[in-house]
Design a protein around this motif. Structure first.
Motif, PDB file in Angstrom:
ATOM      1  N   ARG A 189       7.518  -2.709   7.020  1.00 30.83           N
ATOM      2  CA  ARG A 189       6.310  -3.766   6.744  1.00 30.83           C
ATOM      3  C   ARG A 189       5.342  -2.776   6.130  1.00 30.83           C
ATOM      4  O   ARG A 189       4.687  -1.944   6.553  1.00 30.83           O
ATOM      5  CB  ARG A 189       5.808  -4.121   8.176  1.00 30.83           C
ATOM      6  N   ALA A 190       4.773  -3.536   4.847  1.00 30.85           N
ATOM      7  CA  ALA A 190       3.722  -2.975   4.262  1.00 30.85           C
ATOM      8  C   ALA A 190       2.580  -3.950   4.253  1.00 30.85           C
ATOM      9  O   ALA A 190       2.825  -5.269   3.956  1.00 30.85           O
ATOM     10  CB  ALA A 190       4.065  -2.550   2.710  1.00 30.85           C
ATOM     11  N   PHE A 191       1.357  -3.367   4.742  1.00 30.74           N
ATOM     12  CA  PHE A 191       0.421  -4.476   4.693  1.00 30.74           C
ATOM     13  C   PHE A 191      -0.591  -4.175   3.550  1.00 30.74           C
ATOM     14  O   PHE A 191      -1.160  -3.272   3.349  1.00 30.74           O
ATOM     15  CB  PHE A 191      -0.455  -4.046   6.240  1.00 30.74           C
ATOM     16  N   VAL A 192      -0.577  -5.341   2.819  1.00 31.52           N
ATOM     17  CA  VAL A 192      -1.239  -5.339   1.582  1.00 31.52           C
ATOM     18  C   VAL A 192      -2.735  -6.076   1.694  1.00 31.52           C
ATOM     19  O   VAL A 192      -2.850  -7.099   2.317  1.00 31.52           O
ATOM     20  CB  VAL A 192      -0.454  -6.000   0.365  1.00 31.52           C
ATOM     21  N   ILE A 193      -3.741  -5.328   1.229  1.00 31.30           N
ATOM     22  CA  ILE A 193      -5.166  -6.024   1.221  1.00 31.30           C
ATOM     23  C   ILE A 193      -5.534  -5.854  -0.118  1.00 31.30           C
ATOM     24  O   ILE A 193      -5.631  -4.593  -0.814  1.00 31.30           O
ATOM     25  CB  ILE A 193      -6.089  -5.363   2.002  1.00 31.30           C
ATOM     26  N   GLY A 194      -5.811  -7.005  -1.019  1.00 28.78           N
ATOM     27  CA  GLY A 194      -6.143  -6.795  -2.246  1.00 28.78           C
ATOM     28  C   GLY A 194      -5.192  -6.047  -3.085  1.00 28.78           C
ATOM     29  O   GLY A 194      -3.894  -6.687  -3.048  1.00 28.78           O
ATOM     30  N   GLU A 195      -5.411  -5.034  -3.693  1.00 28.02           N
ATOM     31  CA  GLU A 195      -4.213  -4.494  -4.524  1.00 28.02           C
ATOM     32  C   GLU A 195      -3.963  -3.003  -3.929  1.00 28.02           C
ATOM     33  O   GLU A 195      -3.349  -2.248  -4.517  1.00 28.02           O
ATOM     34  CB  GLU A 195      -4.731  -4.221  -5.932  1.00 28.02           C
ATOM     35  N   ILE A 196      -3.817  -3.044  -2.636  1.00 26.89           N
ATOM     36  CA  ILE A 196      -3.643  -1.589  -2.142  1.00 26.89           C
ATOM     37  C   ILE A 196      -2.775  -1.893  -0.620  1.00 26.89           C
ATOM     38  O   ILE A 196      -3.082  -2.973   0.150  1.00 26.89           O
ATOM     39  CB  ILE A 196      -4.893  -1.012  -1.441  1.00 26.89           C
ATOM     40  N   VAL A 197      -1.864  -0.918  -0.508  1.00 26.08           N
ATOM     41  CA  VAL A 197      -1.134  -1.079   0.904  1.00 26.08           C
ATOM     42  C   VAL A 197      -1.959  -0.160   1.591  1.00 26.08           C
ATOM     43  O   VAL A 197      -2.275   0.963   1.431  1.00 26.08           O
ATOM     44  CB  VAL A 197       0.283  -0.678   0.731  1.00 26.08           C
TER      45      VAL A 197
END
Ligand code: ADP
Ligand code: MG
Length: 301
Positions: A189-197
């Motif tokens: 599970r990769a949690f992405v916010i904006g353009e960042i993991v």
């Protein structure tokens, strides 16, 4: 800022954490049960009403829409967008990601790695459909499943045919998928916010199970992503149009393949596994981006 969290219950871990993180940073945070919102569909002054009053003065909303109420929940988000209130994830993006077929088609056309996937409404030729995805063992998935409930592994052709017959008899929509056996019951599970993991974990299914969902007894641990996996996660969220997303990836021997992109990813597993303040990072993102009128689609379909 004045922030609304669209959630069925204040008691849910993710909702609680978002309220906490917002208040810690000096924001006014209100939990709004989207199913109890009602709206006027008017071009002049669109509004959302709640418990007898109009909801006014919000700078941003955070949709936490459960899969079973996507239809009404996204209508409420859309109404906020029409009022030019910034939504963390926009309604179109949520709708897009909730439809497993639509999202896989969108990811495929942008070259994101996916398990070989087939779909049919009422094929006369089960044999050819099975061949299309490389034959048994094969995964069969109900389109509306969550928490691993509608996911079946058919180990051989006979089993696959029986399950396909059963699903068809129930008139259920389903897809067939190449079984990534080499994943060994694990996914990421990769949690992405904006353009960042911002955080990632590996989930491992218990012995004898191939589904790694934490709800099914999967165990989570820290994991270091490869640059390719990071890029895959960030690009997938972007293709869906989601600012915040939980991207599920399986390590196959043809590289990272995406299983699904979640628009209301849970915070409990990821925060407790990584020790990171993901809720705080979501608030930071809002502080930077949630300007009145900055909603991209303004409620467009
Ligand atoms: P849900 O929406 O119910 O969580 P998923 O598509 O995420 O459905 O599948 C549930 C779990 O089953 C995944 O987390 C993964 O561990 C396993 N799984 C799903 N598809 C495959 C596949 N094609 N190959 C191997 N394992 C899979
Ligand atoms: Mg899943």
């Amino acid at each position: 800022m004045k922030i609304g969290i669209l959630s069925r219950s204040k008691a849910l871990y993710s909702t609680r954490r978002l309220v906490e993180a917002g208040q810690e940073r000096g924001h006014e945070v209100k939990v709004i049960d989207h199913l109890r919102c009602y709206m006027n569909i008017a071009s002049h002054k669109p509004a959302v009403h709640y418990k007898g009053e109009a909801l006014e003065g919000f700078d941003a909303v955070i949709p936490r829409i459960g899969a079973s109420v996507t239809f009404y929940g996204t209508a409420v988000v859309r109404q906020f967008e029409m009022m030019e209130v910034y939504s963390l994830n926009e309604s179109v993006a949520i709708t897009r990601s909730r439809d497993k077929l639509r999202s896989m088609q969108l990811l495929a056309r942008k070259g994101i790695g996916l398990p070989v996937t087939g779909f049919a409404h009422s094929p006369d030729d089960t044999d050819d459909l099975l061949k299309l995805v490389g034959g048994a063992p094969v995964i069969l998935k109900l389109l509306e499943g969550t928490q691993g409930k509608g996911v079946v592994l058919a180990e051989n052709k006979k089993a696959a045919e029986s399950v396909i017959d059963a699903f068809r008899g129930l008139r259920a929509n389903f897809l067939l998928q190449e079984f990534i056996a080499e994943a060994g019951g694990a996914d990421i599970r990769a949690f992405v916010i904006g353009e960042i993991v911002v955080a990632a974990m590996k989930r491992q299914a218990p012995e004898g199970e191939f589904r790694s969902n934490l709800h099914r007894g999967g165990k989570a641990e820290l994991v270091r992503l490869t640059p390719e996996e990071r890029l895959t996660a960030v690009r997938s969220a972007k293709i869906m149009g989601l600012n915040v997303a939980g991207v599920d990836i399986v390590r196959s021997n043809h590289g990272p393949v995406v299983l699904e992109v979640n628009s209301s990813p849970g915070l409990e597993g990821i925060e407790s596994t990584t020790g990171k303040d993901v809720a705080g990072m979501i608030m930071q993102f809002l502080e930077k981006n949630a300007k009145h009128g900055r909603t991209r689609t303004r409620g467009q379909g």
